[in-house]
Design a protein around this motif. Structure first.
Motif, PDB file in Angstrom:
ATOM      1  N   HIS A 155       0.822  -1.217   0.000  1.00 62.12           N
ATOM      2  CA  HIS A 155       0.000   0.000   0.000  1.00 62.12           C
ATOM      3  C   HIS A 155       0.855   1.267   0.000  1.00 62.12           C
ATOM      4  O   HIS A 155       0.536   2.256   0.664  1.00 62.12           O
ATOM      5  N   VAL A 156       1.941   1.225  -0.752  1.00 63.94           N
ATOM      6  CA  VAL A 156       2.789   2.398  -0.933  1.00 63.94           C
ATOM      7  C   VAL A 156       3.295   2.381  -2.368  1.00 63.94           C
ATOM      8  O   VAL A 156       3.475   1.312  -2.959  1.00 63.94           O
ATOM      9  N   ASN A 157       3.478   3.559  -2.937  1.00 61.06           N
ATOM     10  CA  ASN A 157       4.006   3.610  -4.298  1.00 61.06           C
ATOM     11  C   ASN A 157       4.795   4.896  -4.497  1.00 61.06           C
ATOM     12  O   ASN A 157       4.637   5.871  -3.753  1.00 61.06           O
ATOM     13  N   PHE A 158       5.631   4.864  -5.522  1.00 64.77           N
ATOM     14  CA  PHE A 158       6.476   6.001  -5.876  1.00 64.77           C
ATOM     15  C   PHE A 158       5.656   7.039  -6.633  1.00 64.77           C
ATOM     16  O   PHE A 158       4.863   6.701  -7.515  1.00 64.77           O
ATOM     17  N   ILE A 159       5.839   8.294  -6.282  1.00 66.48           N
ATOM     18  CA  ILE A 159       5.160   9.396  -6.971  1.00 66.48           C
ATOM     19  C   ILE A 159       6.072   9.852  -8.103  1.00 66.48           C
ATOM     20  O   ILE A 159       7.057  10.557  -7.881  1.00 66.48           O
ATOM     21  N   ASP A 160       5.728   9.415  -9.307  1.00 65.50           N
ATOM     22  CA  ASP A 160       6.645   9.554 -10.442  1.00 65.50           C
ATOM     23  C   ASP A 160       6.330  10.729 -11.359  1.00 65.50           C
ATOM     24  O   ASP A 160       6.911  10.849 -12.437  1.00 65.50           O
ATOM     25  N   ARG A 161       5.410  11.613 -10.937  1.00 69.28           N
ATOM     26  CA  ARG A 161       5.044  12.769 -11.768  1.00 69.28           C
ATOM     27  C   ARG A 161       4.476  13.856 -10.858  1.00 69.28           C
ATOM     28  O   ARG A 161       4.161  13.601  -9.698  1.00 69.28           O
ATOM     29  N   HIS A 162       4.343  15.057 -11.380  1.00 68.99           N
ATOM     30  CA  HIS A 162       3.781  16.147 -10.582  1.00 68.99           C
ATOM     31  C   HIS A 162       3.015  17.079 -11.509  1.00 68.99           C
ATOM     32  O   HIS A 162       2.866  16.812 -12.710  1.00 68.99           O
ATOM     33  N   ASP A 163       2.501  18.172 -10.961  1.00 64.46           N
ATOM     34  CA  ASP A 163       1.612  19.036 -11.751  1.00 64.46           C
ATOM     35  C   ASP A 163       2.332  20.208 -12.400  1.00 64.46           C
ATOM     36  O   ASP A 163       1.696  21.096 -12.960  1.00 64.46           O
ATOM     37  N   GLY A 164       3.658  20.222 -12.310  1.00 67.11           N
ATOM     38  CA  GLY A 164       4.425  21.293 -12.931  1.00 67.11           C
ATOM     39  C   GLY A 164       4.825  22.399 -11.978  1.00 67.11           C
ATOM     40  O   GLY A 164       5.697  23.213 -12.307  1.00 67.11           O
ATOM     41  N   THR A 165       4.237  22.453 -10.788  1.00 67.42           N
ATOM     42  CA  THR A 165       4.598  23.524  -9.857  1.00 67.42           C
ATOM     43  C   THR A 165       5.935  23.253  -9.171  1.00 67.42           C
ATOM     44  O   THR A 165       6.568  24.175  -8.664  1.00 67.42           O
ATOM     45  N   LEU A 166       6.369  22.001  -9.135  1.00 68.92           N
ATOM     46  CA  LEU A 166       7.669  21.679  -8.541  1.00 68.92           C
ATOM     47  C   LEU A 166       8.806  21.898  -9.536  1.00 68.92           C
ATOM     48  O   LEU A 166       9.941  22.174  -9.138  1.00 68.92           O
ATOM     49  N   ASP A 167       8.503  21.757 -10.817  1.00 72.97           N
ATOM     50  CA  ASP A 167       9.484  21.981 -11.877  1.00 72.97           C
ATOM     51  C   ASP A 167       8.709  22.249 -13.160  1.00 72.97           C
ATOM     52  O   ASP A 167       8.225  21.315 -13.801  1.00 72.97           O
ATOM     53  N   PRO A 168       8.553  23.507 -13.560  1.00 74.48           N
ATOM     54  CA  PRO A 168       7.736  23.823 -14.734  1.00 74.48           C
ATOM     55  C   PRO A 168       8.304  23.292 -16.040  1.00 74.48           C
ATOM     56  O   PRO A 168       7.584  23.206 -17.035  1.00 74.48           O
ATOM     57  N   ASN A 169       9.574  22.911 -16.037  1.00 73.70           N
ATOM     58  CA  ASN A 169      10.190  22.433 -17.272  1.00 73.70           C
ATOM     59  C   ASN A 169       9.942  20.954 -17.538  1.00 73.70           C
ATOM     60  O   ASN A 169      10.020  20.503 -18.680  1.00 73.70           O
ATOM     61  N   ASP A 170       9.664  20.199 -16.470  1.00 69.67           N
ATOM     62  CA  ASP A 170       9.468  18.756 -16.650  1.00 69.67           C
ATOM     63  C   ASP A 170       8.591  18.211 -15.524  1.00 69.67           C
ATOM     64  O   ASP A 170       9.077  17.990 -14.413  1.00 69.67           O
ATOM     65  N   PRO A 171       7.307  17.962 -15.797  1.00 67.94           N
ATOM     66  CA  PRO A 171       6.420  17.424 -14.760  1.00 67.94           C
ATOM     67  C   PRO A 171       6.371  15.903 -14.724  1.00 67.94           C
ATOM     68  O   PRO A 171       5.565  15.334 -13.993  1.00 67.94           O
ATOM     69  N   ASN A 172       7.230  15.249 -15.492  1.00 69.95           N
ATOM     70  CA  ASN A 172       7.126  13.796 -15.629  1.00 69.95           C
ATOM     71  C   ASN A 172       8.278  13.051 -14.962  1.00 69.95           C
ATOM     72  O   ASN A 172       8.901  12.167 -15.545  1.00 69.95           O
ATOM     73  N   TYR A 173       8.559  13.417 -13.716  1.00 67.79           N
ATOM     74  CA  TYR A 173       9.532  12.673 -12.925  1.00 67.79           C
ATOM     75  C   TYR A 173       9.216  12.895 -11.452  1.00 67.79           C
ATOM     76  O   TYR A 173       8.438  13.787 -11.089  1.00 67.79           O
ATOM     77  N   GLY A 174       9.795  12.067 -10.600  1.00 65.59           N
ATOM     78  CA  GLY A 174       9.551  12.180  -9.164  1.00 65.59           C
ATOM     79  C   GLY A 174      10.415  13.253  -8.550  1.00 65.59           C
ATOM     80  O   GLY A 174      11.559  12.994  -8.156  1.00 65.59           O
TER      81      GLY A 174
END
Length: 227
Positions: A155-174
């Motif tokens: 019941h745990v998993n890696f968060i491998d993407r974000h909404d762009g607010t953490l890095d506007p250049n690439d939202p497709n990594y953890g």
């Protein structure tokens, strides 16, 4: 939500650009959960969601929580995720923050409990220490979560993407090396080390063992008053 939908199309073209938000609602939920955008008087969405769960007011959170759980609960045949996206190489994750003195009595070796919220941890100890230094004062605490190296955790998993607010250049990594636990996940206290005057360099330390399957912890196990 707008950030998450836009981020889902970054780096994709044609049908692939809309596939995520048309067919994978759990991944849109993952992106929304990560947002650093301030809402409702400077609170982030993750904080608002967890407050509703901790206070047992899930009426407006249940659909979002259900979607996010589809990504997190990896140990079931019906799960949308057949296996974790990634696994921490040390079989440990960390969480840094604060622990008010009035809650220390709860965390004693051997204690079995559940956390009534989504619990964010990181496979990077340095990242956890950053959060500790930023948010832990004056009651600094570093949590270490250990996993069974062979059976892992359902019941745990890696968060491998974000909404762009953490890095506007690439939202497709953890962006924060985050491993997120589903609400009401079970843990066992392994050991604790208390400091008379905790600091960012010498925090309280609490080591937990994540149970492999939440069904091994009784349903009425005590709920952590803080995490």
């Amino acid at each position: 939500q707008s950030n998450a939908l836009q981020a889902s199309a970054v780096g994709h073209a044609g049908p692939a650009a809309i596939n995520e938000f048309l067919h994978n609602c759990q991944l849109i939920a993952v992106r929304m959960y990560t947002t650093a955008a301030a809402l409702a008087g400077s609170k982030e969405l993750c904080g608002i969601l967890n407050e509703a769960l901790r206070d047992d007011r899930p009426q407006h959170a249940v659909q979002f929580a259900r979607a996010l759980n589809q990504h997190l609960v990896t140990g079931r045949a019906h799960s949308a995720a057949a296996a974790p996206v990634r696994w921490p190489p040390t079989n440990c994750t960390w969480r840094g923050g604060a622990l008010p003195p009035r809650f220390r009595h709860f965390f004693v070796p051997g204690k079995q409990f559940r956390t009534p919220m989504f619990l964010s941890t990181s496979s990077s100890r340095d990242k956890a220490l950053e959060f500790l230094a930023d948010r832990g004062g004056p009651d600094y605490v570093l949590w270490t979560i250990e996993f069974d190296p062979s059976r892992r955790c359902d019941h745990v998993n890696f968060i491998d993407r974000h909404d762009g607010t953490l890095d506007p250049n690439d939202p497709n990594y953890g962006a924060e090396d985050e491993f997120l636990f589903a609400p009401y996940s079970g843990f066992i206290v392994v050991r604790v080390t208390w400091q008379d005057a905790p600091t960012a360099d010498r925090p309280h330390e609490i080591v937990l063992r994540a149970v492999v399957d939440n069904s091994v912890i009784r349903e009425d196990a005590p709920l952590a008053p803080w995490a």
